[in-house]
Scaffold this active site. Structure first.
Site, short mmCIF file in Angstrom:
data_model
loop_
_atom_site.label_atom_id
_atom_site.label_comp_id
_atom_site.label_asym_id
_atom_site.label_seq_id
_atom_site.Cartn_x
_atom_site.Cartn_y
_atom_site.Cartn_z
N VAL A 46 46.04 38.91 7.81
CA VAL A 46 45.51 38.30 9.03
C VAL A 46 44.24 37.50 8.71
O VAL A 46 44.02 36.43 9.28
CB VAL A 46 45.20 39.37 10.11
CG1 VAL A 46 44.55 38.75 11.34
CG2 VAL A 46 46.48 40.10 10.51
N CYS A 47 43.44 37.99 7.78
CA CYS A 47 42.15 37.37 7.47
C CYS A 47 42.24 35.88 7.12
O CYS A 47 41.49 35.08 7.68
CB CYS A 47 41.43 38.14 6.37
SG CYS A 47 41.08 39.86 6.82
N PRO A 48 43.16 35.45 6.24
CA PRO A 48 43.20 34.02 5.94
C PRO A 48 43.60 33.17 7.14
O PRO A 48 43.16 32.03 7.26
CB PRO A 48 44.19 33.90 4.79
CG PRO A 48 44.96 35.16 4.77
CD PRO A 48 44.08 36.21 5.40
N LEU A 51 40.27 32.88 9.13
CA LEU A 51 39.28 32.04 8.48
C LEU A 51 39.73 30.58 8.45
O LEU A 51 38.90 29.67 8.59
CB LEU A 51 38.98 32.55 7.07
CG LEU A 51 38.37 33.95 7.01
CD1 LEU A 51 38.01 34.31 5.57
CD2 LEU A 51 37.18 34.12 7.92
#
Length: 187
Positions: A46-48, A51
């Site tokens: 989920v993080c990329p 960001l």
């Protein structure tokens, strides 16, 4: 305990930005608006997406005088490696702060102590270094960075227009409210 209205606590961290390692402290959050976006870890799922979405809003945020800082408990070296090897992350132009000591994550009360990772927390900080807005999501729920632009505009409007507040779904140029006895029970 809420961080709203509280000044960012002292810290010192290393960050990756524009191909270089830099130092970041609480002083970086003074003199301009800032968005601090905590996320669990580099090289995840989920993080990329978050960001990358934040990068899509970066130019609009910069136009509003906002600097963006992403933070995870990874090191600044890991941020560089991720930036160098991920198509989505390689586009990031904002500051990527490493927090391996977890001090920054603790200061912002987003550290998941059991996992040693930061929760998904977004903080809007005014030019005095004071937290004006907070959003914290569970690990599986990604954020929508497009909402930051309007939140920043509202926060800046309220700061520049004492005695006025922005109602729900306020858009720049829209009507604001002046809290008073005349409005009690009429909204």
């Amino acid at each position: 305990m809420s961080l709203i209205g509280k000044e960012v606590q002292p810290f010192a961290a290393k960050a990756f930005h524009n191909g270089e390692f830099i130092d970041v402290t609480e002083e970086n959050f003074k003199g301009q608006w800032s968005v601090v976006c905590f996320y669990p870890a580099d090289f995840t799922f989920v993080c990329p997406t978050e960001l990358g979405d934040l990068q899509d809003q970066y130019a609009a945020l910069k136009e509003l005088g906002v600097e963006v800082y992403s933070v995870s408990t990874d090191t600044h070296f890991t941020h560089k490696a991720w930036h160098d090897h991920s198509e989505a992350i390689s586009k990031i132009e904002y500051i990527m702060v490493g927090d391996p000591s977890q001090k920054l994550s603790r200061n912002f009360d987003v550290l998941n102590e059991e996992e040693g990772l930061a929760d998904r927390g977004t903080f809007i900080i005014d030019p005095d270094g004071v937290v004006q807005a907070v959003e914290i999501n569970a690990g599986g729920i990604g954020r929508d960075a497009s909402t930051l632009v309007n939140k920043i505009k509202a926060a800046q409007y309220v700061r520049n227009n004492p005695g006025e507040v922005c109602p729900a779904k306020w858009q720049e140029g829209g009507e604001t409210l002046k809290p008073s006895l005349d409005l009690v029970g009429k909204i």
